[in-house]
Design a protein around this motif. Structure first.
Motif, PDB file in Angstrom:
ATOM      1  N   HIS A  48      43.854  40.209  37.201  1.00 45.48           N
ATOM      2  CA  HIS A  48      42.353  39.703  37.167  1.00 45.48           C
ATOM      3  C   HIS A  48      42.211  38.555  36.374  1.00 45.48           C
TER       4      HIS A  48
ATOM      5  N   GLU B  10      37.767  40.913  41.511  1.00 45.81           N
ATOM      6  CA  GLU B  10      37.484  39.753  40.547  1.00 45.81           C
ATOM      7  C   GLU B  10      38.286  39.385  39.707  1.00 45.81           C
TER       8      GLU B  10
ATOM      9  N   THR C 143      30.398  40.287  32.073  1.00 50.00           N
ATOM     10  CA  THR C 143      30.360  41.459  32.856  1.00 50.00           C
ATOM     11  C   THR C 143      30.958  42.330  31.876  1.00 50.00           C
TER      12      THR C 143
ATOM     13  N   ARG D   6      33.529  32.888  33.278  1.00 46.45           N
ATOM     14  CA  ARG D   6      33.286  34.310  33.187  1.00 46.45           C
ATOM     15  C   ARG D   6      34.358  35.121  32.184  1.00 46.45           C
TER      16      ARG D   6
ATOM     17  N   VAL E  20      35.660  46.338  38.808  1.00 50.20           N
ATOM     18  CA  VAL E  20      35.831  44.831  39.235  1.00 50.20           C
ATOM     19  C   VAL E  20      37.051  44.654  40.046  1.00 50.20           C
TER      20      VAL E  20
END
Length: 465
Positions: free
Chosen positions: A240, A198, A160, A137, A195
């Motif tokens: 994060h 996340e 993202t 990610r 986010v």
């Protein structure tokens, strides 16, 4: 967008195609915001010339020189028989394309507050810095025109992208479609708000790092006081990052009277729990800095130029600012209670892309700090290292010895006789302690350093462990 992409590629509207068509003289003139050489180089009326004029130079072209794929793209405005681009569309690496607002040039109307700037030197610098290792990610924080996603998509299974500016998200989606990039989720919001809970393996950001008293242009100014935005970005990042996750940012920081800038920026990272590497690539005095960003917004020569310039300088004077530094910040969540933070200045040219060896740089910084016993360490000299000696003609001993790297960060460091001798013989076969003993005996000046004195040379990759 798919039809338009096909036409752009078939016509040769790529980085190489544009560069070859314009030539060095026209390209250099464009860097000075002079269009005439480029207009002369594209006067033929052929398909590639028409695209360069339309998308890159931003001038009107004859609609008859453009195919339906361009005219029906929704990115061109027709006035009679003339066509004008509504956006700036520039080719990027590996057949990618970036869509942004049209370039602003002297004499153009003032920028709209939600202006979306195209990809430029800062975008390229960040892309060159980011680690090349594959990840699960990735997060592009403040995506702007979406340019960082074009490279992230090659190494991340999911990407993202966020931005506080809805218009940026709109144009970024066009960039991704034109570049054939999928698996990107776009969200609107500031910093980490979109986010909130996340975690990511890789985070990149080319944030609004310009330090100004106004904060009127979203793409470059956050409205935060001084360099607080970059500080907050750095401090909020560790929560994060997945274990061993990395973050790469561009950033600016203030040089304040009576304060060491290294302590200022290092303080942002001290309690974050991440190993970090901060590099200042440039520093400008207040006047240089203000002039740079007033030119960026095409304010030079406008009625409000002097007033804006004076107000900006007054803010710097009020806050005792002596200069503004610019560079990059790299963080890695190593899960340690003893994070290592290195802050340095590197203003010379380095080997690009830094992302090819940034993991090795981080490893060296942390290893040099954490290896408990260097006496038994097996070191080898880094490849491409030069030994440069300066001395008087005929003198037995040099006045100065410098170890200079020819690869990677291309650092140079003045060393003593023992360190220079060590660089000539260490090959990973003999432990450092005994090796230093032998060298000290041969040198015969009683100047044997403690093995710990070699740690800085390991951190800077003169010696590899």
């Amino acid at each position: 967008m798919e039809r338009l992409r096909d036409h752009l590629l078939e016509t040769g509207y790529t980085i190489d195609g544009v560069r070859d068509r314009l030539g060095d003289v026209a390209a250099s003139a464009l860097a000075r915001e002079e269009l005439v050489p480029a207009l002369r180089a594209t006067a033929g009326g052929d398909p590639l010339a028409a695209l360069i004029r339309l998308w890159w130079l931003g001038v009107e072209v004859d609609a008859g020189d453009l195919p339906a794929a361009v005219l029906e793209s929704g990115l061109v405005r027709l006035t009679g028989t003339r066509a004008r681009a509504e956006v700036h569309l520039q080719p990027w690496e590996q057949d990618g394309y970036v869509v942004s607002d049209r370039k602003v040039r002297p004499g153009d109307p003032a920028l709209r507050p939600d202006h979306v700037v195209g990809a430029g030197g800062a975008s390229a610098n960040l892309a060159q810095l980011v680690t090349r290792r594959p990840v699960e990610r990735a997060l592009d924080l403040g995506t702007g025109c979406g340019v960082q996603v074009l490279s992230l998509a090659e190494r991340a299974q999911r990407v993202t992208a966020t931005d506080v500016n809805p218009r940026a998200i709109e144009l970024a989606r066009l960039s991704w479609r034109l570049s054939g990039v999928t698996r990107v989720e776009a969200r609107t919001g500031s910093l980490y708000e979109p986010v909130a809970d996340e975690l990511f393996d890789l985070i990149v950001a080319n944030p609004p790092f310009v330090i100004s008293p106004g904060g009127e242009l979203t793409y470059r100014e956050s409205g935060a006081e001084g360099d607080d935005f970059c500080r907050d970005l750095v401090r909020r990042t560790p929560r994060h990052l997945n274990p061993d996750g990395q973050a790469h940012f561009l950033a600016s920081w203030l040089h304040v009277e009576g304060e060491d800038w290294r302590e200022r920026v290092g303080g942002w990272l001290r309690d974050g729990g991440c190993d970090a590497w901060v590099v200042e690539r440039d520093v400008q005095d207040p006047a240089e800095y203000v002039e740079l960003w007033l030119r960026d917004a095409a304010e030079h020569g406008t009625a409000g130029y002097t007033e804006h310039y004076d107000r900006w300088l007054a803010w710097f004077e009020e806050h005792k600012v002596e200069g503004v530094g610019f560079g990059w910040i790299t963080m890695r969540n190593s899960g340690t209670l003893d994070p290592v933070v290195r802050v340095e200045q590197l203003t010379h040219k380095v080997a690009l892309p830094v992302g090819d060896y940034v993991d090795d740089v981080l490893d060296a910084i942390t290893t040099a700090h954490r290896v408990p016993d260097l006496d038994s360490a097996l070191l080898r000299t880094a490849e491409g290292l030069l030994d440069e000696r300066v001395g008087l003609p005929g003198a037995e001993d040099p006045m100065r010895i410098v170890l200079r790297q020819t690869t990677g960060l291309r650092r140079s460091r003045e060393v003593g006789t023992v360190e220079a001798a060590l660089a000539g013989v260490c090959d990973g076969e003999l432990a450092l302690g005994p090796l230093l003993n032998v060298i000290a005996e041969l040198v015969g000046d009683g100047a044997m350093p403690h093995p710990d004195a070699i740690r800085p040379l390991i951190a800077e990759r003169y010696f590899l462990l």
